[in-house]
Design a protein around this motif. Structure first.
Motif, PDB file in Angstrom:
ATOM      1  N   TYR A   1      -6.751  -8.895   0.544  1.00 34.71           N
ATOM      2  CA  TYR A   1      -5.845  -8.221   1.477  1.00 34.71           C
ATOM      3  C   TYR A   1      -5.117  -9.230   2.342  1.00 34.71           C
ATOM      4  CZ  TYR A   1     -10.234  -8.854   3.991  1.00 34.71           C
ATOM      5  OH  TYR A   1     -11.386  -9.384   4.525  1.00 34.71           O
TER       6      TYR A   1
ATOM      7  N   ALA B   1      -1.346 -10.734  -0.670  1.00 36.96           N
ATOM      8  CA  ALA B   1      -2.675 -10.832  -0.052  1.00 36.96           C
ATOM      9  C   ALA B   1      -3.119 -12.287   0.073  1.00 36.96           C
ATOM     10  CB  ALA B   1      -3.684 -10.035  -0.872  1.00 36.96           C
TER      11      ALA B   1
ATOM     12  N   TYR C   1      -7.188   6.528   2.998  1.00 33.15           N
ATOM     13  CA  TYR C   1      -7.626   5.286   3.620  1.00 33.15           C
ATOM     14  C   TYR C   1      -8.561   5.597   4.779  1.00 33.15           C
ATOM     15  CZ  TYR C   1      -3.439   3.590   1.204  1.00 33.15           C
ATOM     16  OH  TYR C   1      -2.486   3.318   0.263  1.00 33.15           O
TER      17      TYR C   1
ATOM     18  N   LEU D   1       0.844  -1.185   0.000  1.00 37.23           N
ATOM     19  CA  LEU D   1       0.000   0.000   0.000  1.00 37.23           C
ATOM     20  C   LEU D   1       0.886   1.244   0.000  1.00 37.23           C
ATOM     21  CD1 LEU D   1      -2.835  -0.779   2.595  1.00 37.23           C
ATOM     22  CD2 LEU D   1      -2.800  -1.200   0.141  1.00 37.23           C
TER      23      LEU D   1
ATOM     24  N   GLY E   1     -12.655  -6.931  -1.780  1.00 32.82           N
ATOM     25  CA  GLY E   1     -11.232  -6.688  -1.603  1.00 32.82           C
ATOM     26  C   GLY E   1     -10.441  -7.965  -1.449  1.00 32.82           C
TER      27      GLY E   1
ATOM     28  N   TYR F   1      -4.788  -4.595  -4.785  1.00 33.08           N
ATOM     29  CA  TYR F   1      -4.519  -5.598  -3.763  1.00 33.08           C
ATOM     30  C   TYR F   1      -3.032  -5.903  -3.727  1.00 33.08           C
ATOM     31  CZ  TYR F   1      -4.159  -9.159  -7.481  1.00 33.08           C
ATOM     32  OH  TYR F   1      -3.782  -9.884  -8.574  1.00 33.08           O
ATOM     33  N   LYS F   2      -2.532  -6.198  -2.527  1.00 33.66           N
ATOM     34  CA  LYS F   2      -1.111  -6.489  -2.360  1.00 33.66           C
ATOM     35  C   LYS F   2      -0.762  -7.860  -2.932  1.00 33.66           C
ATOM     36  CE  LYS F   2      -1.071  -5.603   2.099  1.00 33.66           C
ATOM     37  NZ  LYS F   2      -0.569  -5.393   3.474  1.00 33.66           N
TER      38      LYS F   2
ATOM     39  N   MET G   1      -8.623  -3.048   1.734  1.00 30.10           N
ATOM     40  CA  MET G   1      -7.227  -3.158   1.309  1.00 30.10           C
ATOM     41  C   MET G   1      -6.321  -3.733   2.396  1.00 30.10           C
ATOM     42  SD  MET G   1      -6.967   0.402  -0.857  1.00 30.10           S
ATOM     43  CE  MET G   1      -5.665  -0.175  -1.939  1.00 30.10           C
ATOM     44  N   GLY G   2      -6.865  -3.893   3.601  1.00 30.57           N
ATOM     45  CA  GLY G   2      -6.080  -4.447   4.697  1.00 30.57           C
ATOM     46  C   GLY G   2      -6.965  -4.727   5.892  1.00 30.57           C
TER      47      GLY G   2
END
Length: 375
Positions: A375, A295, A155, A103, A373, A291-292, A183-184
């Motif tokens: 994450y 994730a 965020y 992020l 999402g 997205y990471k 996102m997390g």
């Protein structure tokens, strides 16, 4: 008298023939899939399947067998669809998420969190983002969503689930109302205390303020002290601030220890939540669909036809693709009588073939699918 072994031997022969015919049917289904891919025809043809099952049921000799034939061919057709979905090229999946390494966060990053100073959400935000970002608070869940949507914040941090009381329904509804993405996440151990004015004692308290979740998580303490009337407030820390501002010795708040020092309050009773492992899961939301790379959890929402077996059929996509579902939550559909929208969390990454296959299958068969999402 019937010979049991002879009967079992005959069943074995029939089962082997069923396997042979099933594999032949799946080969034919693959040919059909290739045609559908080339022509752009949808995999799921509900009318065709219903007509096919009706004709097959008519071949059975009694009601019991007719019901069995229906169940059998529903499963066979479901497996056939899943195989066909796996053949769909990735470019046709339509998953609107971009993969990133991490992020983007720096000293200019703006983060909005729910509650007032001293809230658990503020603590979760600090543990997740650290102290270097530009942070501000919002009084309601909706306001957090709005600030992220309009770009006032990069965020937002919101509570979504507690180990004692379950999901926070307002958050699920807002995830549908707004197009922000998860996102997390961050899990925080929560220990509630009873806070009063410096000169107050437990025997003085007749009214306690807290967020509805805080009250629920301490309901056994409140049942043991019936003289204390719980009053729902906008947040746990907001309740503590009210006690400080009102200066009424009969008032108290259910909140975290960190708020005692902020508002100069006294801890009248420690650890009043009934669940010793009481923890809250917080989500980090953002406006962008990213997205990471690392994730490990996917959150989705879907709506189903209001008919027998529809939820089972949706969940079977997780089983077929060997995906571990970790949570399911339902919320009523507005304007519908006892019809529901389902929220599901499962382990995986959007680039995984099994995840993409499951999502494609659900998208084809559900009334609506939204990826919340990864994450």
């Amino acid at each position: 008298m019937i010979d049991l072994q002879d009967s079992r031997d005959e069943i074995d022969k029939v089962d082997k023939e069923i396997v042979r015919l099933f594999e032949h049917r799946m080969k034919l289904a693959k040919d059909v899939a290739e045609y559908k891919i080339q022509t752009g025809k949808k995999v799921y043809d509900k009318e065709r399947e219903e007509a096919k099952i009706a004709s097959l049921k008519a071949l059975a000799g009694n009601d019991f067998n007719r019901h069995g034939i229906e169940e059998l061919f529903i499963q066979i057709m479901s497996m056939s669809r899943k195989m066909q979905y796996s053949l769909i090229n990735e470019k046709d999946m339509g998953i609107p998420f971009e993969e990133i390494d991490a992020l983007p966060v720096d000293s200019a990053t703006k983060v909005v969190w729910f509650g007032v100073e001293g809230s658990y959400t503020e603590q979760a935000f600090k543990e997740y983002f650290g102290e270097e970002v530009r942070a501000f608070n919002a009084a309601t869940f909706k306001e957090v969503m709005e600030k992220v949507k309009d770009g006032s914040a990069d965020y937002g941090v919101l509570p979504i689930e507690n180990t004692s009381t379950g999901g926070i329904t307002d958050i699920y509804d807002l995830l549908i109302e707004y197009d922000n993405s998860i996102m997390g996440e961050h899990i925080l151990k929560v220990n509630h205390v009873l806070l009063g004015l410096p000169k107050a004692e437990l025997k003085d308290i007749t009214k306690v303020y807290s967020h509805p979740q805080g009250i629920l998580q301490c309901n056994k303490f409140l049942e043991a002290n019936p003289q204390i009337k719980p009053v729902e407030y906008e947040s746990t820390s907001g309740g503590a601030k009210k006690v400080y501002m009102d200066g009424d010795i009969t008032q108290a708040a259910i909140a975290g220890k960190q708020t005692a020092e902020i508002y100069g309050l006294k801890i009248l009773k420690d650890n009043i939540n009934h669940e010793c492992n009481n923890s809250t899961r917080f989500i980090v939301i953002g406006k962008n669909k990213k997205y990471k790379r690392a994730a490990k959890k996917v959150s989705i929402c879907f709506e189903l036809p209001h008919e027998s077996g529809s939820l089972y059929n949706m969940l079977s996509h997780f089983i077929y693709n060997n995906l571990n579902m970790t949570k399911i939550e339902s919320r009523p559909l507005e304007g519908k009588t006892f019809e529901y929208r389902f929220f599901v969390d499962f382990e995986g990454n959007l680039k995984d073939a099994g995840v993409r296959n499951a999502l494609y299958g659900i998208k084809e068969e559900a009334i609506m699918l939204k990826i919340l999402g990864n994450y």
